[in-house]
Design a protein around this motif. Structure first.
Motif, PDB file in Angstrom:
ATOM      1  N   ALA A 121      16.170  -7.154  21.115  1.00  0.00           N
ATOM      2  CA  ALA A 121      16.728  -8.072  22.101  1.00  0.00           C
ATOM      3  C   ALA A 121      17.924  -7.375  22.741  1.00  0.00           C
ATOM      4  N   PRO A 122      18.208  -7.645  24.009  1.00  0.00           N
ATOM      5  CA  PRO A 122      19.342  -6.999  24.674  1.00  0.00           C
ATOM      6  C   PRO A 122      20.637  -7.165  23.866  1.00  0.00           C
ATOM      7  N   GLY A 123      21.287  -6.024  23.557  1.00  0.00           N
ATOM      8  CA  GLY A 123      22.558  -6.039  22.838  1.00  0.00           C
ATOM      9  C   GLY A 123      22.440  -6.184  21.337  1.00  0.00           C
ATOM     10  N   LYS A 124      21.202  -6.247  20.783  1.00  0.00           N
ATOM     11  CA  LYS A 124      21.039  -6.501  19.342  1.00  0.00           C
ATOM     12  C   LYS A 124      20.229  -5.421  18.622  1.00  0.00           C
ATOM     13  N   GLY A 125      20.103  -4.255  19.231  1.00  0.00           N
ATOM     14  CA  GLY A 125      19.402  -3.163  18.560  1.00  0.00           C
ATOM     15  C   GLY A 125      17.896  -3.356  18.547  1.00  0.00           C
ATOM     16  N   THR A 126      17.213  -2.401  17.879  1.00  0.00           N
ATOM     17  CA  THR A 126      15.751  -2.388  17.850  1.00  0.00           C
ATOM     18  C   THR A 126      15.264  -1.982  16.468  1.00  0.00           C
ATOM     19  N   ARG A 127      14.178  -2.624  15.998  1.00  0.00           N
ATOM     20  CA  ARG A 127      13.531  -2.220  14.757  1.00  0.00           C
ATOM     21  C   ARG A 127      12.025  -2.101  15.015  1.00  0.00           C
ATOM     22  N   VAL A 128      11.493  -0.910  14.742  1.00  0.00           N
ATOM     23  CA  VAL A 128      10.063  -0.649  14.949  1.00  0.00           C
ATOM     24  C   VAL A 128       9.422  -0.361  13.588  1.00  0.00           C
ATOM     25  N   THR A 129       8.304  -1.016  13.295  1.00  0.00           N
ATOM     26  CA  THR A 129       7.574  -0.798  12.050  1.00  0.00           C
ATOM     27  C   THR A 129       6.201  -0.228  12.368  1.00  0.00           C
ATOM     28  N   LEU A 130       5.898   0.928  11.760  1.00  0.00           N
ATOM     29  CA  LEU A 130       4.623   1.610  11.970  1.00  0.00           C
ATOM     30  C   LEU A 130       3.871   1.665  10.647  1.00  0.00           C
ATOM     31  N   GLU A 131       2.573   1.334  10.662  1.00  0.00           N
ATOM     32  CA  GLU A 131       1.751   1.389   9.450  1.00  0.00           C
ATOM     33  C   GLU A 131       0.556   2.302   9.671  1.00  0.00           C
ATOM     34  N   MET A 132       0.252   3.128   8.667  1.00  0.00           N
ATOM     35  CA  MET A 132      -0.977   3.918   8.662  1.00  0.00           C
ATOM     36  C   MET A 132      -1.714   3.606   7.369  1.00  0.00           C
ATOM     37  N   HIS A 133      -2.903   3.045   7.484  1.00  0.00           N
ATOM     38  CA  HIS A 133      -3.664   2.608   6.316  1.00  0.00           C
ATOM     39  C   HIS A 133      -4.357   3.784   5.643  1.00  0.00           C
ATOM     40  N   ARG A 134      -4.363   3.781   4.325  1.00  0.00           N
ATOM     41  CA  ARG A 134      -5.126   4.778   3.584  1.00  0.00           C
ATOM     42  C   ARG A 134      -6.614   4.442   3.678  1.00  0.00           C
ATOM     43  N   SER A 135      -7.431   5.472   3.745  1.00  0.00           N
ATOM     44  CA  SER A 135      -8.871   5.273   3.883  1.00  0.00           C
ATOM     45  C   SER A 135      -9.448   4.599   2.633  1.00  0.00           C
ATOM     46  N   HIS A 136     -10.465   3.746   2.852  1.00  0.00           N
ATOM     47  CA  HIS A 136     -11.158   3.109   1.720  1.00  0.00           C
ATOM     48  C   HIS A 136     -11.864   4.148   0.852  1.00  0.00           C
ATOM     49  N   ALA A 137     -12.159   5.320   1.448  1.00  0.00           N
ATOM     50  CA  ALA A 137     -12.827   6.368   0.673  1.00  0.00           C
ATOM     51  C   ALA A 137     -11.884   7.015  -0.341  1.00  0.00           C
ATOM     52  N   GLN A 138     -10.576   6.870  -0.123  1.00  0.00           N
ATOM     53  CA  GLN A 138      -9.597   7.447  -1.043  1.00  0.00           C
ATOM     54  C   GLN A 138      -9.457   6.563  -2.278  1.00  0.00           C
ATOM     55  N   PRO A 139      -9.275   7.146  -3.463  1.00  0.00           N
ATOM     56  CA  PRO A 139      -9.038   6.320  -4.653  1.00  0.00           C
ATOM     57  C   PRO A 139      -7.726   5.549  -4.530  1.00  0.00           C
ATOM     58  N   VAL A 140      -7.712   4.331  -5.046  1.00  0.00           N
ATOM     59  CA  VAL A 140      -6.507   3.495  -4.977  1.00  0.00           C
ATOM     60  C   VAL A 140      -5.405   4.112  -5.833  1.00  0.00           C
ATOM     61  N   ILE A 141      -4.187   4.141  -5.301  1.00  0.00           N
ATOM     62  CA  ILE A 141      -3.036   4.665  -6.040  1.00  0.00           C
ATOM     63  C   ILE A 141      -2.468   3.540  -6.899  1.00  0.00           C
ATOM     64  N   SER A 142      -2.459   3.752  -8.201  1.00  0.00           N
ATOM     65  CA  SER A 142      -1.945   2.734  -9.120  1.00  0.00           C
ATOM     66  C   SER A 142      -0.423   2.828  -9.209  1.00  0.00           C
ATOM     67  N   ARG A 143       0.192   1.804  -9.789  1.00  0.00           N
ATOM     68  CA  ARG A 143       1.647   1.819  -9.937  1.00  0.00           C
ATOM     69  C   ARG A 143       2.097   2.957 -10.855  1.00  0.00           C
ATOM     70  N   ASN A 144       1.283   3.305 -11.842  1.00  0.00           N
ATOM     71  CA  ASN A 144       1.634   4.399 -12.750  1.00  0.00           C
ATOM     72  C   ASN A 144       1.681   5.739 -12.031  1.00  0.00           C
ATOM     73  N   GLU A 145       0.913   5.853 -10.938  1.00  0.00           N
ATOM     74  CA  GLU A 145       0.876   7.112 -10.189  1.00  0.00           C
ATOM     75  C   GLU A 145       1.990   7.207  -9.157  1.00  0.00           C
ATOM     76  N   LEU A 146       2.672   6.096  -8.888  1.00  0.00           N
ATOM     77  CA  LEU A 146       3.695   6.092  -7.839  1.00  0.00           C
ATOM     78  C   LEU A 146       4.911   6.937  -8.212  1.00  0.00           C
ATOM     79  N   ALA A 147       5.406   6.783  -9.436  1.00  0.00           N
ATOM     80  CA  ALA A 147       6.632   7.488  -9.842  1.00  0.00           C
ATOM     81  C   ALA A 147       6.498   9.001  -9.697  1.00  0.00           C
ATOM     82  N   PRO A 148       5.410   9.645 -10.192  1.00  0.00           N
ATOM     83  CA  PRO A 148       5.274  11.093  -9.992  1.00  0.00           C
ATOM     84  C   PRO A 148       5.225  11.493  -8.514  1.00  0.00           C
TER      85      PRO A 148
END
Length: 579
Positions: A121-148
């Motif tokens: 909005a005029p005078g209030k800055g800007t925030r842009v959010t961009l998403e790129m989806h992982r392919s369904h062919a890729q194996p799902v990343i589990s929470r245990n794999e996130l930390a490494p």
């Protein structure tokens, strides 16, 4: 759920080099392909450059979003600044200029990513959010794999401007190669679409031609014998069933592709589903004199499945085996356990599949042979439907063939229910056609009063004759208004109503019948060619108990009638006149 990966300041042109490099590292770590990675880097770079030019500085944050019921796993980049802002409504929605050329900057970035959101909005800055989806062919990343993965990102060093430029050049060459490959794939897909449309016309005209010829022959026979009538009627029935199967497959693959199919999952005995599928395909198998070997499991095997849809999966595979195996061939069905899954092998000694076709047999409209001389090869959608329906069941299907002339083996895998089951839990959705073989209809349903409301006079007459032949008392009406009048006089136990009636439609007829005391408890069955989920919901809202597709499945209708408890109610002596 969102997991924050890293953040970086956007302060000058040198910072843009680091941000491009960081975007690449995130894409690499989380499995984006070359084209996805290049698109995300370009979009982030364009938005970040806007920040430097118009706001002086800002912040970029990278996050990883877990999969949910609405969207797959994704890389999320959020770019924010405290600059002058602007009126978002002034941005072109499609990222193109008035002259049709693609815009860069924020508007152009919208076209590069899977999801784009902007708040400003005029005078209030800007925030842009961009998403790129992982392919369904890729194996799902589990929470245990996130930390490494996050630790790996933290350790990676940023590149120098020269290294970044060299990397960009390498990526550009890779992306161009990938775009050429995708263009070739699109051209092949377009060819398959054209071949499919030609084959669809061929497949639809064949049964229509046979039906038309049979009817013309029957019309011209002055003294047709009972044997002639039966023979021609059987021909019309077979060709109508073929037409129905083609149309249903087309509709089903469209619904699955758009996510419009909801499964009625329930614990079912696997052998029951296989028996029903064999019953459905018996005609196709016996017509070609195939030998069928069925190796049933030694003990009960239960799965969670939609009874009708899983039977459709097996029937499609059995039809394929029968169709692509020369006469007097051999078809084998084996059921075995495979770790936590149950595997069903459907194997034949038919024409087999070439090695280069194996990876593509489940592609939509894919067919091994498109020559004009081939016979009864279908539309190339059956295996696609099998694969997608199995995915909805949490299962999969694979194919093996040693080559042309060496047969094929399709293996269906689906999770096995581990808990002990005493009897299947059946959801009260659509009755299955196989239920009709349990006992003769007339034994339990004699004297049931049925009202047919449909403006298709020929269809009503034939359905009435079928129902009367098994002992029911049937009345008919050819408009909604006449149907309401007949219902009051007749007090039917069952009312079968066409949706597309002249005057008031079938939904209104159902509502009024349900509102009358004499017919409030009647079983209301919708019979319609409108098969969308929206129409079915309207049917439920109007008071229908069941919703059947045209052409009517007589066995399914009989199963509903047999389930009625009419308590020995006598049929009335009089019958209303036909509208």
């Amino acid at each position: 759920m969102m997991h924050r990966l890293l953040s970086a300041r956007i302060e000058n042109d040198q910072a843009l080099v680091r941000i491009r490099d960081r975007t690449r590292q995130v894409g690499d770590a989380f499995g984006l392909d070359n084209l996805q990675r290049t698109r995300l880097i370009t979009a982030v770079s364009e938005v970040a450059r806007n920040v430097v030019q118009h706001a002086g500085s800002g912040l970029i944050e990278f996050s990883f979003r877990e999969e949910d019921e609405h969207a797959p796993q994704a890389i999320v980049a959020t770019i924010s600044d405290g600059g002058p802002g602007f009126d978002v409504a002034a941005l072109p929605a499609n990222g193109q200029r008035a002259d049709g050329k693609v815009m860069l900057g924020i508007s152009g970035s919208r076209r590069l990513v899977d999801h784009f959101d902007i708040v400003s909005a005029p005078g209030k800055g800007t925030r842009v959010t961009l998403e790129m989806h992982r392919s369904h062919a890729q194996p799902v990343i589990s929470r245990n794999e996130l930390a490494p993965l996050m630790e790996q990102l933290a350790r990676r060093k940023t590149q120098t401007p020269v290294e970044e430029l060299e990397q960009q050049n390498r990526e550009m060459l890779l992306t161009l190669d990938e775009l050429r490959l995708r263009q070739a794939d699109l051209e092949k897909a377009d060819e398959r679409k054209d071949e499919f449309l030609a084959m669809l016309a061929h497949e639809l005209r064949n049964p229509l031609s046979a039906i038309g010829t049979a009817l013309e022959l029957l019309k011209r026979k002055q003294n047709a014998s009972e044997a002639d009538v039966h023979r021609l009627a059987d021909l019309v029935a077979r060709q109508t069933a073929q037409l129905t199967r083609l149309v249903n497959d087309l509709l089903d693959v469209s619904r699955v592709s758009r996510g419009k199919i909801d499964l009625a999952l329930a614990p079912v005995l696997l052998t029951d589903i296989i028996d029903h599928a064999l019953e459905t395909t018996h005609g196709a198998i016996s017509a070609r004199h195939h030998q069928l070997d069925y190796v049933a499991p030694a003990e009960e095997v239960w799965i969670s499945a939609d009874n009708i849809r899983f039977r459709q999966i097996l029937s499609n595979l059995l039809h394929n085996a029968a169709r692509y195996t020369p006469e007097r061939g051999r078809i084998t069905i084996r059921v075995r356990r495979d770790k936590a899954n149950v595997a069903i092998d459907i194997e034949d000694n038919g024409i087999g599949i070439e090695a280069d076709m194996l990876p593509r047999v489940f592609d939509l409209f894919m067919q091994a042979d498109t020559g004009l001389a081939r016979q009864d090869t279908g539309l190339g959608i059956g295996l696609t439907l099998v694969q997608r329906l199995l995915h909805l069941h949490g299962g999969n299907v694979t194919v093996h063939s040693a080559g042309l002339g060496k047969g094929s083996r399709f293996t269906v895998r689906v999770p096995e229910l581990q808990r002990e089951m005493s009897a299947p839990v059946i959801t009260p959705a659509e009755p299955t056609a196989s239920a009709a073989v349990a006992e003769p209809a007339a034994a339990t349903a004699q004297g049931v009063r049925i009202l047919l409301i449909d403006d298709n006079v020929d269809a009503v007459h034939t359905l009435r004759q079928l129902l009367e032949d098994v002992g029911h008392v049937v009345a008919e009406a050819h408009s909604g208004e006449r149907g309401l009048a007949v219902a009051q006089l007749f007090a039917p136990n069952v009312v079968v109503i066409d949706i597309g009636l002249p005057g008031i439609d079938g939904f209104q007829v159902a509502q009024q019948i349900r509102a009358k005391q004499a017919t409030a408890a009647s079983l209301l069955v919708a019979l319609s060619g409108y098969t969308s989920d929206t129409m079915r919901q309207r049917g439920r809202d109007a008071g229908f108990d069941q919703y059947l597709n045209k052409p009517v499945d007589i066995d399914a209708l009989e199963a509903m009638i047999r389930a009625l408890d009419v308590g020995g109610t006598d049929a009335p002596a009089m019958q209303p006149s036909v509208a």
